[in-house]
Design a protein around this motif. Structure first.
Motif, PDB file in Angstrom:
ATOM      1  N   ALA A 120      -3.570  13.079 -20.157  1.00  0.00           N
ATOM      2  CA  ALA A 120      -4.175  14.062 -19.250  1.00  0.00           C
ATOM      3  C   ALA A 120      -3.504  15.419 -19.393  1.00  0.00           C
ATOM      4  N   GLY A 150      -5.582  12.332 -14.477  1.00  0.00           N
ATOM      5  CA  GLY A 150      -5.004  11.109 -15.030  1.00  0.00           C
ATOM      6  C   GLY A 150      -4.821  10.026 -13.990  1.00  0.00           C
ATOM      7  N   ALA A 209      -8.273   9.642 -18.675  1.00  0.00           N
ATOM      8  CA  ALA A 209      -7.229  10.649 -18.498  1.00  0.00           C
ATOM      9  C   ALA A 209      -7.494  11.879 -19.360  1.00  0.00           C
TER      10      ALA A 209
END
Length: 295
Positions: free
Chosen positions: A12, A263, A275
């Motif tokens: 992420a 995420g 994510a």
């Protein structure tokens, strides 16, 4: 001051950084090694992988990609996030340094499991707390403790100094794992290294019992074991959480202007692909937010 600080260098965080850096936003990622993905032996369900790859390899590829674009990655532990109203920016503190940015993206993954101590959950909200910023005020001039042996625990103890001087660091049998300036600051507090057996009290917490048969009276106990989690940061900033996850809108914005999350820390389906997608959406939202600020 830079444009965005991203806490976490997993899928992420890296995904968001690829967008913000390419949009010419000064981007800094701060994160320690040792995520859950780092321990994954094989990744087989992510798009574009002809052969299985380890989580560690995937993380290394993402980090190299971000660095190639000019993203700075700092391998330090984040111990606090504060909004500075006069400067209209965020201060992100690590155990070694301080950094300032217009926006913050929390991408630290799923919160760690809480430490298992008999009675800990029973006294949550009744003497046991996970947020010094939220609850420190209630323990003015009282005897308080912080469970933990690292930089985060020392940082939390320092936060409590605004309310009381009777502060003990309980390491629960571990050695203090602190270096540099924070190691000196830890000397301001009483240190108790004995393993904790249980907590006791009537309606509220009153006493800590140790495995060696001794005990200590206490009014409040703050848990700061290990490193700060996404929920720890969220609670201190006043961000809404639900079921141990950060609540975000469709653009990955939290209820605090300038703070975003992406995420596993946002809950839901914990997959690399999710994510990465959330990171991309967060990156786009951050770009729009910063450009509007600079107008």
């Amino acid at each position: 001051m830079i444009d965005v600080i991203i806490i976490g260098k997993g899928p992420a965080g890296i995904s968001a950084a690829l967008y913000t850096q390419r949009a010419n936003l000064a981007t800094l990622i701060i994160s320690r090694d040792g995520s859950s993905l780092d321990k994954a032996a094989k990744i087989e369900n992510y798009y574009g992988l002809e052969e299985p790859i380890s989580g560690k390899e995937l993380l290394e590829i993402g980090e190299k990609q971000a660095r190639r674009l000019g993203v700075e990655i700092l391998k330090e532990e984040v111990i606090g996030i504060t909004y500075l109203y006069d400067e209209k920016c965020f201060k992100v503190s690590t155990e070694k340094s301080e950094h300032y940015s217009r926006t913050v993206l929390i991408a630290t993954g799923q919160p760690q499991k809480r430490i298992a101590i008999d009675g800990l959950e029973d006294f949550e909200g009744k003497g046991v707390s996970y947020c010094t910023t939220c609850d420190g005020f209630f323990y003015r001039d009282m005897s308080v403790g912080v469970i933990g042996n690292g930089a985060y625990a020392v940082h939390e103890a320092m936060e409590l100094e605004a309310f009381t001087k009777d502060i003990t660091l309980f390491t629960h049998g571990a050695d203090l794992d602190i270096t540099g300036e924070l190691a000196d600051k830890a000397g301001r507090f009483k240190i108790n290294t004995r393993p904790i057996l249980k907590l006791s009290g009537d309606e509220f917490l009153q006493e800590i019992h140790f495995k060696d048969g001794t005990s200590q009276k206490i009014d409040g106990l703050f848990v700061a074991y290990g490193t700060a989690s996404s929920v720890d940061f969220a609670q201190k900033l006043g961000i809404i959480t639900e079921n141990n996850a950060i609540v975000v809108d469709n653009g990955q914005s939290t209820n605090i202007e300038g703070v975003f999350a992406a995420g596993d820390c946002t809950g839901g389906f914990k997959q690399i692909s999710v994510a990465v997608g959330q990171g991309a959406v967060a990156g786009k939202s951050i770009i729009e937010f910063v450009r509007h600020m600079k107008k």
